[in-house]
Motif scaffolding. Structure first.
Motif, PDB file in Angstrom:
ATOM      1  N   GLY A   1     -15.320  -6.337 -11.381  1.00 46.61           N
ATOM      2  CA  GLY A   1     -14.518  -6.683 -12.400  1.00 46.61           C
ATOM      3  C   GLY A   1     -12.872  -6.113 -12.063  1.00 46.61           C
ATOM      4  O   GLY A   1     -12.127  -6.013 -12.948  1.00 46.61           O
ATOM      5  N   HIS A   2     -12.724  -5.493 -10.926  1.00 47.11           N
ATOM      6  CA  HIS A   2     -11.442  -4.891 -10.446  1.00 47.11           C
ATOM      7  C   HIS A   2     -10.926  -6.086  -9.448  1.00 47.11           C
ATOM      8  O   HIS A   2     -11.558  -6.612  -8.709  1.00 47.11           O
ATOM      9  N   VAL A   3      -9.519  -6.364  -9.345  1.00 49.93           N
ATOM     10  CA  VAL A   3      -8.963  -7.165  -8.408  1.00 49.93           C
ATOM     11  C   VAL A   3      -9.226  -6.396  -7.238  1.00 49.93           C
ATOM     12  O   VAL A   3      -8.819  -5.171  -6.809  1.00 49.93           O
ATOM     13  N   ASN A   4      -9.754  -7.311  -6.102  1.00 44.24           N
ATOM     14  CA  ASN A   4      -9.948  -6.977  -4.918  1.00 44.24           C
ATOM     15  C   ASN A   4      -8.593  -6.571  -3.938  1.00 44.24           C
ATOM     16  O   ASN A   4      -7.340  -7.139  -4.363  1.00 44.24           O
ATOM     17  N   ASN A   5      -8.654  -5.487  -3.206  1.00 40.86           N
ATOM     18  CA  ASN A   5      -7.506  -4.808  -2.730  1.00 40.86           C
ATOM     19  C   ASN A   5      -6.867  -5.951  -2.122  1.00 40.86           C
ATOM     20  O   ASN A   5      -5.594  -5.753  -1.656  1.00 40.86           O
ATOM     21  N   THR A   6      -7.379  -6.805  -1.134  1.00 38.56           N
ATOM     22  CA  THR A   6      -6.732  -7.844  -0.481  1.00 38.56           C
ATOM     23  C   THR A   6      -5.775  -8.713  -1.316  1.00 38.56           C
ATOM     24  O   THR A   6      -4.805  -9.173  -0.871  1.00 38.56           O
TER      25      THR A   6
ATOM     26  N   GLU B   1      -0.765   1.566  -0.937  1.00 38.31           N
ATOM     27  CA  GLU B   1      -1.271   2.831  -1.252  1.00 38.31           C
ATOM     28  C   GLU B   1      -1.900   2.306  -2.665  1.00 38.31           C
ATOM     29  O   GLU B   1      -1.002   1.912  -3.406  1.00 38.31           O
ATOM     30  N   PHE B   2      -3.239   2.335  -2.834  1.00 37.56           N
ATOM     31  CA  PHE B   2      -3.740   1.745  -3.985  1.00 37.56           C
ATOM     32  C   PHE B   2      -4.047   3.004  -4.940  1.00 37.56           C
ATOM     33  O   PHE B   2      -4.610   4.137  -4.736  1.00 37.56           O
ATOM     34  N   LEU B   3      -3.374   2.934  -6.122  1.00 35.05           N
ATOM     35  CA  LEU B   3      -2.965   4.071  -6.892  1.00 35.05           C
ATOM     36  C   LEU B   3      -4.062   3.947  -8.274  1.00 35.05           C
ATOM     37  O   LEU B   3      -4.678   4.719  -8.682  1.00 35.05           O
ATOM     38  N   ARG B   4      -4.363   2.737  -8.604  1.00 34.53           N
ATOM     39  CA  ARG B   4      -5.015   2.474 -10.016  1.00 34.53           C
ATOM     40  C   ARG B   4      -5.687   1.135  -9.922  1.00 34.53           C
ATOM     41  O   ARG B   4      -4.868   0.328  -9.221  1.00 34.53           O
ATOM     42  N   PRO B   5      -6.683   1.052 -10.552  1.00 29.35           N
ATOM     43  CA  PRO B   5      -7.357  -0.430 -10.510  1.00 29.35           C
ATOM     44  C   PRO B   5      -6.569  -1.313 -11.364  1.00 29.35           C
ATOM     45  O   PRO B   5      -6.012  -0.757 -12.205  1.00 29.35           O
ATOM     46  N   VAL B   6      -6.862  -2.388 -10.939  1.00 31.58           N
ATOM     47  CA  VAL B   6      -6.170  -3.687 -11.826  1.00 31.58           C
ATOM     48  C   VAL B   6      -7.206  -4.592 -12.233  1.00 31.58           C
ATOM     49  O   VAL B   6      -8.315  -4.854 -11.110  1.00 31.58           O
ATOM     50  N   THR B   7      -7.315  -4.920 -13.596  1.00 26.96           N
ATOM     51  CA  THR B   7      -8.390  -5.843 -13.744  1.00 26.96           C
ATOM     52  C   THR B   7      -7.719  -6.978 -14.614  1.00 26.96           C
ATOM     53  O   THR B   7      -6.631  -7.204 -14.577  1.00 26.96           O
ATOM     54  N   ASP B   8      -8.609  -7.950 -14.918  1.00 30.28           N
ATOM     55  CA  ASP B   8      -8.077  -9.111 -15.513  1.00 30.28           C
ATOM     56  C   ASP B   8      -7.177  -9.041 -16.835  1.00 30.28           C
ATOM     57  O   ASP B   8      -6.072  -9.472 -16.817  1.00 30.28           O
ATOM     58  N   ALA B   9      -7.483  -7.877 -17.547  1.00 31.38           N
ATOM     59  CA  ALA B   9      -6.510  -7.503 -18.473  1.00 31.38           C
ATOM     60  C   ALA B   9      -5.544  -6.793 -18.051  1.00 31.38           C
ATOM     61  O   ALA B   9      -4.466  -6.399 -18.993  1.00 31.38           O
TER      62      ALA B   9
END
Length: 141
Positions: free
Chosen positions: A22-27, A63-71
């Motif tokens: 449910g997280h936006v894929n890093n790519t 640098e990935f700091l926080r997950p991103v979701t659909d919301a």
């Protein structure tokens, strides 16, 4: 201290961007940054009277700091310039979610490219002027 000029671009989180957790894929972060960068370069070079020449990505760090979701969307990608050289420049991307929380940063080393000669080329004066409008001041410490 004068705040550096920043180009701001918004993008929606698309249905297919999420992974099985449910997280936006890093790519996808890199794709979001690329989309913002393309809009930045095309609009700013055009407004400076320059024709966008070919450029290639030489190196990119994210640098990935926080997950991103659909919301999390719409996401805002702020674009600024960290360095302008003879034939290369570094672009900083800052991705924030709908609440203004920073989710990722990414730096892309871009090289102006001569397609026919298949090698780097010097930036034109108009390209340099457009990029330098967004040049962030160097800070130490």
């Amino acid at each position: 201290m004068v705040e550096p000029k920043v180009f701001t671009y918004q993008i929606q989180v698309r249905w297919g961007d999420s992974d099985r957790l449910g997280h936006v894929n890093n790519t996808r972060f890199v794709e979001y940054m690329q989309e913002a960068r393309v809009h930045f370069l095309s609009s700013e070079l055009e407004s400076a009277g320059a024709r966008a020449g070919a450029t290639v990505v030489r190196k990119m760090d994210v640098e990935f700091l926080r997950p991103v979701t659909d919301a999390s969307g719409p996401l805002t990608i702020d674009v600024s310039v960290l360095h302008v050289g003879n034939s290369s420049y570094t672009i900083r991307h800052v991705v924030t979610n709908r609440d203004g929380v920073r989710c990722a940063t990414g730096d892309a080393l871009m090289v102006a490219f001569d397609v026919k000669a298949e090698r780097s080329r010097p930036l034109s004066a108009a390209e340099r002027d457009a990029l330098e409008r967004y040049l962030a001041p160097v800070t130490t410490g």
